[in-house]
Design an enzyme around this catalytic site. Sequence first.
Site, PDB file in Angstrom:
ATOM      1  N   ALA A 103     -40.174  -3.379   5.229  1.00  0.00           N
ATOM      2  CA  ALA A 103     -40.016  -4.630   4.496  1.00  0.00           C
ATOM      3  C   ALA A 103     -41.321  -4.989   3.801  1.00  0.00           C
ATOM      4  CB  ALA A 103     -39.598  -5.741   5.450  1.00  0.00           C
ATOM      5  N   LYS A 120     -41.844  -0.682  -1.944  1.00  0.00           N
ATOM      6  CA  LYS A 120     -40.942   0.413  -2.329  1.00  0.00           C
ATOM      7  C   LYS A 120     -40.109   0.064  -3.561  1.00  0.00           C
ATOM      8  CE  LYS A 120     -37.654  -0.972   1.220  1.00  0.00           C
ATOM      9  NZ  LYS A 120     -38.451  -2.151   1.587  1.00  0.00           N
ATOM     10  N   SER A 121     -39.590  -1.140  -3.646  1.00  0.00           N
ATOM     11  CA  SER A 121     -38.783  -1.518  -4.816  1.00  0.00           C
ATOM     12  C   SER A 121     -39.644  -1.588  -6.066  1.00  0.00           C
ATOM     13  CB  SER A 121     -38.090  -2.859  -4.580  1.00  0.00           C
ATOM     14  OG  SER A 121     -37.124  -2.744  -3.565  1.00  0.00           O
ATOM     15  N   THR A 124     -26.951  -2.997  -4.044  1.00  0.00           N
ATOM     16  CA  THR A 124     -25.971  -2.855  -2.966  1.00  0.00           C
ATOM     17  C   THR A 124     -25.881  -4.084  -2.076  1.00  0.00           C
ATOM     18  OG1 THR A 124     -27.574  -1.848  -1.471  1.00  0.00           O
ATOM     19  CG2 THR A 124     -26.311  -0.351  -2.900  1.00  0.00           C
ATOM     20  N   HIS A 147     -35.954  -9.930  -7.305  1.00  0.00           N
ATOM     21  CA  HIS A 147     -35.684  -8.632  -7.921  1.00  0.00           C
ATOM     22  C   HIS A 147     -35.181  -8.817  -9.356  1.00  0.00           C
ATOM     23  CE1 HIS A 147     -36.025  -5.596  -4.610  1.00  0.00           C
ATOM     24  NE2 HIS A 147     -36.087  -6.717  -3.913  1.00  0.00           N
ATOM     25  N   ARG A 148     -34.313  -9.788  -9.561  1.00  0.00           N
ATOM     26  CA  ARG A 148     -33.780 -10.030 -10.910  1.00  0.00           C
ATOM     27  C   ARG A 148     -34.889 -10.410 -11.880  1.00  0.00           C
ATOM     28  NH1 ARG A 148     -28.662 -13.395  -8.817  1.00  0.00           N
ATOM     29  NH2 ARG A 148     -27.247 -11.636  -8.554  1.00  0.00           N
TER      30      ARG A 148
END
Length: 173
Positions: free
Chosen positions: A9, A13-14, A33, A48-49
């Site tokens: 977490a 990575k993202s 997902t 993220h958006r």
Amino acid sequence: MLNLILGGARSGKSRLAEQRATASGLAVTYIATSEPLDGEMNARVQLHRERRPAEWGLIEEPLALARVLRTEAAADRCLLVDCLTLWLTNLLMLDDPARLAAERDGLLECLAELPGEIILVSNETGLGVVPLGELTRRYVDEAGWLHQAVAERCQRVILTVAGLPLYLKGTES
């Protein structure tokens, strides 16, 4: 090329996956997902958006990942899947072992056939203590087996720690 980016977490990575997708120079489709079922998860999704470029496509698919990959993959496209462990959780929560097996096997079977750049993001959950609850132990076991099988099929596997990539398989370029 198939890429697997693992990390804990908030490991980066993202962000690394998004940087690699941008650097690919291809049209990018982000495959989300998660199912944001609470306020905290909604906040994570919103982060993220906000970080994604406006020109990226978006597909939200919590279960039928192999179907979406087969449909969307193309030589001139980069697909970024974030994330495999949320997808696995969604399947485990269905409490349908046959569906879990079918979706997992479908994913593993389709990976070798996919054209273009594929970036799969997943949470590395097997570095801690053995969880106390049965469902949590099953989740950690399933995630570990999934990661091993996906990593075997990928040309590049990266572990991200503190925002830094460690190349486990393949090279940076």
